[in-house]
Design a protein around this motif. Sequence first.
Motif, short mmCIF file in Angstrom:
data_model
loop_
_atom_site.label_atom_id
_atom_site.label_comp_id
_atom_site.label_asym_id
_atom_site.label_seq_id
_atom_site.Cartn_x
_atom_site.Cartn_y
_atom_site.Cartn_z
N VAL A 106 13.64 -24.03 -13.95
CA VAL A 106 13.20 -22.67 -14.27
C VAL A 106 13.59 -22.30 -15.70
CG1 VAL A 106 13.35 -21.89 -11.88
CG2 VAL A 106 15.34 -21.61 -13.39
N ARG A 107 12.99 -21.22 -16.18
CA ARG A 107 13.41 -20.56 -17.41
C ARG A 107 13.57 -19.09 -17.11
NH1 ARG A 107 10.17 -23.07 -22.58
NH2 ARG A 107 11.52 -21.57 -23.65
N ILE A 108 14.51 -18.44 -17.80
CA ILE A 108 14.73 -17.01 -17.65
C ILE A 108 14.55 -16.39 -19.02
CG2 ILE A 108 16.35 -15.21 -16.93
CD1 ILE A 108 17.68 -17.24 -15.08
N PRO A 109 13.41 -15.75 -19.28
CA PRO A 109 13.11 -15.25 -20.63
C PRO A 109 14.19 -14.35 -21.21
CG PRO A 109 11.15 -15.17 -19.25
CD PRO A 109 12.29 -15.55 -18.34
N ALA A 110 14.84 -13.54 -20.39
CA ALA A 110 15.86 -12.62 -20.92
C ALA A 110 17.01 -13.37 -21.58
CB ALA A 110 16.40 -11.73 -19.79
N LEU A 111 17.32 -14.58 -21.10
CA LEU A 111 18.40 -15.36 -21.68
C LEU A 111 18.02 -15.89 -23.05
CD1 LEU A 111 19.22 -15.22 -18.67
CD2 LEU A 111 20.08 -17.54 -18.88
N ARG B 256 15.44 -20.81 -1.92
CA ARG B 256 14.69 -21.04 -3.16
C ARG B 256 15.71 -21.21 -4.28
NH1 ARG B 256 11.92 -15.43 -2.80
NH2 ARG B 256 14.08 -15.08 -2.17
N VAL B 257 15.77 -22.42 -4.84
CA VAL B 257 16.79 -22.76 -5.83
C VAL B 257 16.11 -23.11 -7.15
CG1 VAL B 257 18.69 -24.31 -6.41
CG2 VAL B 257 18.31 -23.64 -4.02
N GLY B 258 16.54 -22.46 -8.20
CA GLY B 258 16.11 -22.84 -9.54
C GLY B 258 17.27 -23.46 -10.29
N TRP B 259 17.00 -24.41 -11.14
CA TRP B 259 18.07 -24.97 -11.96
C TRP B 259 17.69 -24.87 -13.43
CZ3 TRP B 259 17.43 -29.39 -15.02
CH2 TRP B 259 16.32 -30.20 -14.73
N LEU B 260 18.71 -24.62 -14.26
CA LEU B 260 18.48 -24.34 -15.67
C LEU B 260 19.62 -24.94 -16.49
CD1 LEU B 260 17.09 -22.84 -18.03
CD2 LEU B 260 18.40 -20.80 -17.38
N VAL B 261 19.25 -25.72 -17.48
CA VAL B 261 20.22 -26.25 -18.44
C VAL B 261 19.95 -25.64 -19.82
CG1 VAL B 261 21.03 -28.33 -19.62
CG2 VAL B 261 20.57 -28.39 -17.16
N GLU B 262 18.77 -25.81 -20.32
CA GLU B 262 18.32 -25.21 -21.57
C GLU B 262 16.87 -24.79 -21.40
OE1 GLU B 262 19.25 -27.31 -25.26
OE2 GLU B 262 20.53 -28.68 -24.13
N PRO B 263 16.40 -23.78 -22.15
CA PRO B 263 17.08 -22.96 -23.15
C PRO B 263 17.77 -21.74 -22.53
CG PRO B 263 14.77 -22.38 -23.10
CD PRO B 263 14.96 -23.48 -22.08
N GLY B 264 18.56 -21.07 -23.36
CA GLY B 264 19.22 -19.85 -22.92
C GLY B 264 20.72 -19.93 -22.90
N TYR B 265 21.26 -21.16 -22.85
CA TYR B 265 22.71 -21.34 -22.77
C TYR B 265 23.27 -22.10 -23.96
CZ TYR B 265 22.25 -19.90 -17.87
OH TYR B 265 21.99 -19.20 -16.71
N GLY B 266 22.45 -22.38 -24.98
CA GLY B 266 22.93 -23.16 -26.10
C GLY B 266 22.88 -24.65 -25.79
N PRO B 267 23.35 -25.50 -26.70
CA PRO B 267 23.29 -26.95 -26.49
C PRO B 267 24.20 -27.39 -25.34
CG PRO B 267 24.59 -26.44 -28.45
CD PRO B 267 23.95 -25.16 -28.01
N ILE B 268 23.69 -28.32 -24.53
CA ILE B 268 24.42 -28.83 -23.36
C ILE B 268 24.51 -30.35 -23.47
CG2 ILE B 268 24.48 -28.99 -20.84
CD1 ILE B 268 24.79 -26.12 -21.85
N ASP B 269 25.71 -30.88 -23.33
CA ASP B 269 25.97 -32.32 -23.35
C ASP B 269 25.07 -33.04 -22.34
OD1 ASP B 269 27.93 -34.78 -23.48
OD2 ASP B 269 27.91 -34.15 -21.37
N VAL C 116 34.17 -24.65 -30.87
CA VAL C 116 34.75 -24.83 -29.54
C VAL C 116 34.58 -23.57 -28.68
CG1 VAL C 116 37.09 -24.06 -30.11
CG2 VAL C 116 36.76 -25.80 -28.34
N MET C 117 34.44 -22.41 -29.31
CA MET C 117 34.26 -21.18 -28.56
C MET C 117 32.95 -21.19 -27.77
SD MET C 117 37.04 -19.69 -29.22
CE MET C 117 36.87 -18.00 -28.67
N GLY C 118 32.04 -22.08 -28.15
CA GLY C 118 30.77 -22.19 -27.44
C GLY C 118 30.88 -22.67 -26.02
N ILE C 119 32.08 -23.11 -25.59
CA ILE C 119 32.19 -23.52 -24.19
C ILE C 119 32.04 -22.33 -23.24
CG2 ILE C 119 33.64 -25.50 -24.75
CD1 ILE C 119 35.94 -23.97 -23.35
N MET C 120 32.07 -21.11 -23.79
CA MET C 120 31.85 -19.92 -22.96
C MET C 120 30.38 -19.50 -22.89
SD MET C 120 35.17 -17.55 -23.90
CE MET C 120 35.28 -17.91 -25.66
N ASN C 121 29.49 -20.31 -23.46
CA ASN C 121 28.09 -19.92 -23.55
C ASN C 121 27.43 -19.67 -22.19
OD1 ASN C 121 28.17 -20.02 -26.31
ND2 ASN C 121 27.05 -21.95 -26.51
N VAL C 122 27.79 -20.47 -21.19
CA VAL C 122 27.15 -20.34 -19.88
C VAL C 122 27.91 -19.35 -19.00
CG1 VAL C 122 26.24 -21.55 -17.87
CG2 VAL C 122 26.36 -22.73 -20.07
#
Length: 469
Positions: free
Chosen positions: A298-303, A261-274, A404-410
Amino acid sequence: MSTELIYADATKLAELIRTRELSPVEVVQAHLDRIAAVDPKVNAIVTLADDALRNAKEAEAAVQRGETLGPLHGVPFTAKDSIDTAQVLTQRGSPIFKGRTPDTDATAVKRLKAAGAILLAKTNLPEFSYGIESDNLLSGRTNNPWNLEMTPGGSSGGESAAIAAGMSPLGLGTDLAISVRGPAAHTGIVSLKATHGRVPMTGIWPREPRRFWHVGPMARSVRDLQLAFSQLSGPDGLDGFSSSAVPFDAGIGGDRKRALRVGWLVEPGYGPIDRETASTVEAAAEALKAFGHSVESVRIPALERDFGFDVFSRLHVLEMKPGVQQITAGHDESEIGTMARFMLSLPDTPAADYIDAVQGAERLKDGYADYFSKYDVLLTPVLPTPSFKHGQSELSINGTATSVMGIMNVTSHLNVTGLPGVALRFGTSSQGMPIGVQIVGGWQAESTILHVASQLEKISPVRELRPVL
């Protein structure tokens, strides 16, 4: 110099050495020659191990005598310069530690040597391993082999650049918030940040605070990550965080026939993604359906309640400043780099904010625990954007300026929670730079994520690409 040899993975090299099709001396010399040829452009190597060729000759003699060989017998490896190596300089990217030579190996180095591997060299890093670029006052700046004007990331950027450029087949890096996965994504290699405590941090600096620090393998193939991790994992009786609660399944994936069972997540929760990065994650998710897995967005509400990098920052600033103050006390300003100055300038986290951050970390763990009660794997970006030019303080993501420090968001989420993650290239940007995806599993589920990573590796559209130097 054989291109095929310098770009072979560690598993293949070990096999060829075992069957006497290659000698350890040939392999080590080929990588030394490659370092001489390309490192002046890349600047990934800070110190060569003087005894590498001697050890290779001893390894060759052991093969000729028919001795029992370790799984990495005769294979060279490199290590980030924050990792202690006996009788080989370990200077931590700082003039403060210039000339420092440890008497003993870090546990991770000992374990690779016990498996037969040969230390080849130490690799570059930012000062004290703190930074998203591998640049320091002692050994200068490391460049990305795919484009020398771009960063290979930090803090294990020298390690990632060395492997990507064919100077090393296997390496050891450390990871506080990004540092083995981000550089791997920047340079198109693979890396593993295992569950916190799975690999002891003994002999690796900074030792305190260790709640977020990890050491892990960086390599050219997923099977190399599996092989290296099988040798590295387990307690050493010295690092109180190290644990062997669940033994690692050395056969990738355990029950490889079971659909996951695989979920994939880009946004929301990790900030803006290219957008190119987001498309790469979605393409990898779609590709996994071919293996029979159940895949959905998927979404993860805690994020969305607690932002991982914010939690990390509020906790770590207060915990790391005393150590940096102690290290730099009494030293001339010319010995202290930009990152240390920046850390010392940061305000202390107020007690109430610190307590909220501690609780935020617990809420994030609960959120991921709830997610992994329903899914086996989470697929995310590694970084919000591909590699960028050296020295940038801001990035433009989808037209919006961001620090640039936002590259650590994920990536920082996995350090706050201790979850394991694999970084794997699965795309290429419009500028020709690697784009990676991150495969995340539940605690101590390294076998599962390595299995999924190996499946993605097989069908990756960019698997055979190499930088031109």
